[in-house]
Design a protein around this motif. Structure first.
Motif, short mmCIF file in Angstrom:
data_model
loop_
_atom_site.label_atom_id
_atom_site.label_comp_id
_atom_site.label_asym_id
_atom_site.label_seq_id
_atom_site.Cartn_x
_atom_site.Cartn_y
_atom_site.Cartn_z
N VAL A 283 0.88 -1.18 0.00
CA VAL A 283 0.00 0.00 0.00
C VAL A 283 0.91 1.22 0.00
N GLY B 67 -8.25 3.40 5.40
CA GLY B 67 -9.37 3.35 6.34
C GLY B 67 -9.35 4.47 7.36
N PRO C 188 2.16 10.70 10.31
CA PRO C 188 3.09 10.23 9.29
C PRO C 188 2.40 9.22 8.39
N GLY D 36 3.16 6.40 5.21
CA GLY D 36 4.14 5.70 4.36
C GLY D 36 5.52 5.74 4.97
N THR E 177 3.19 0.35 3.29
CA THR E 177 2.80 -0.74 4.18
C THR E 177 2.79 -2.01 3.34
P1 2BA Z 1 0.62 4.31 7.47
O1 2BA Z 1 0.76 3.45 8.70
O2 2BA Z 1 1.87 4.55 6.67
O3 2BA Z 1 -0.48 3.60 6.55
C1 2BA Z 1 -0.72 4.03 5.21
C2 2BA Z 1 -1.89 3.26 4.63
O4 2BA Z 1 -1.53 1.85 4.58
C3 2BA Z 1 -3.17 3.28 5.45
O5 2BA Z 1 -3.90 4.46 5.15
C4 2BA Z 1 -3.88 2.02 5.00
O6 2BA Z 1 -4.49 2.22 3.73
C5 2BA Z 1 -2.71 1.05 4.80
N1 2BA Z 1 -2.49 0.25 6.01
C6 2BA Z 1 -1.66 0.53 7.04
N2 2BA Z 1 -1.67 -0.45 7.95
C7 2BA Z 1 -2.52 -1.39 7.49
C8 2BA Z 1 -2.96 -2.65 7.98
N3 2BA Z 1 -2.52 -3.16 9.16
N4 2BA Z 1 -3.87 -3.35 7.23
C9 2BA Z 1 -4.31 -2.86 6.06
N5 2BA Z 1 -3.93 -1.67 5.52
C10 2BA Z 1 -3.05 -0.94 6.23
P2 2BA Z 1 -4.78 5.14 6.33
O7 2BA Z 1 -5.58 4.10 7.00
O8 2BA Z 1 -5.52 6.27 5.69
O9 2BA Z 1 -3.70 5.70 7.37
C11 2BA Z 1 -2.86 6.79 7.06
C12 2BA Z 1 -1.90 7.06 8.20
O10 2BA Z 1 -2.64 7.48 9.35
C13 2BA Z 1 -1.11 5.83 8.65
O11 2BA Z 1 0.05 5.73 7.85
C14 2BA Z 1 -0.83 6.12 10.11
O12 2BA Z 1 0.33 6.95 10.26
C15 2BA Z 1 -2.03 6.96 10.52
N6 2BA Z 1 -3.03 6.15 11.23
C16 2BA Z 1 -3.74 5.10 10.75
N7 2BA Z 1 -4.60 4.64 11.66
C17 2BA Z 1 -4.45 5.41 12.75
C18 2BA Z 1 -5.07 5.46 14.05
N8 2BA Z 1 -6.04 4.58 14.40
N9 2BA Z 1 -4.65 6.43 14.91
C19 2BA Z 1 -3.68 7.30 14.58
N10 2BA Z 1 -3.07 7.32 13.38
C20 2BA Z 1 -3.44 6.39 12.48
#
Ligand code: 2BA
Length: 109
Positions: free
Chosen positions: A7, A35, A92, A94, A97
């Motif tokens: 991703v 998500g 942050p 990317g 993932t």
């Molecule tokens: P990242 O951890 O770099 O994740 C980028 C994108 O990768 C996510 O977009 C999601 O589409 C995918 N992704 C990450 N981990 C995944 C997993 N375990 N399973 C499936 N897909 C996964 P977003 O969900 O829009 O998240 C964007 C960024 O927001 C994340 O960057 C993270 O830094 C932050 N984030 C996500 N969930 C969070 C939360 N519950 N609380 C605080 N920050 C969060």
């Protein structure tokens, strides 16, 4: 055989696809949505032999940058059915993932 599921941010997708293609890897690009941010990102599928997985991961590392993105969390006023916007916070996002999963069968018909 393994399936690499990456991703990535939309800004990095073209560079990654070019790098994969130049190195002889076949890939499929899917439009996806995060998500948490509910914004577009790109999911890239690469089917490869196990010994080539590290080469694919190297290309992901070289082409996908980490960025910071502003997000405005929604908060709720307790029992009152109102939501309001809190202060924007930076998260942050990317570089990428990545999931590496076993492929039971690989068939081209
Ligand atoms: P990242 O951890 O770099 O994740 C980028 C994108 O990768 C996510 O977009 C999601 O589409 C995918 N992704 C990450 N981990 C995944 C997993 N375990 N399973 C499936 N897909 C996964 P977003 O969900 O829009 O998240 C964007 C960024 O927001 C994340 O960057 C993270 O830094 C932050 N984030 C996500 N969930 C969070 C939360 N519950 N609380 C605080 N920050 C969060």
């Amino acid at each position: 055989m393994k399936l690499v599921i990456a991703v990535v941010q939309d800004q990095d997708e073209a560079n990654l696809l070019s790098a994969l293609s130049e190195s002889g890897f076949q890939a499929t690009k899917l439009a996806s949505t995060g998500g948490f941010l509910r914004e577009g990102n790109t999911t890239i599928l690469v089917g490869v032999e196990e010994e080539k997985v590290e080469a694919v991961l190297d290309l992901v590392r070289k082409t996908c940058r980490s960025r910071r993105q502003l997000v405005t969390p929604l908060a709720s006023l307790g029992r009152i059915e109102t939501t309001y916007f809190t202060e924007p916070v930076e998260v942050p996002v990317g570089g990428a993932t990545v999931f590496v999963v076993d492929v039971e069968r690989f068939i081209k018909v």
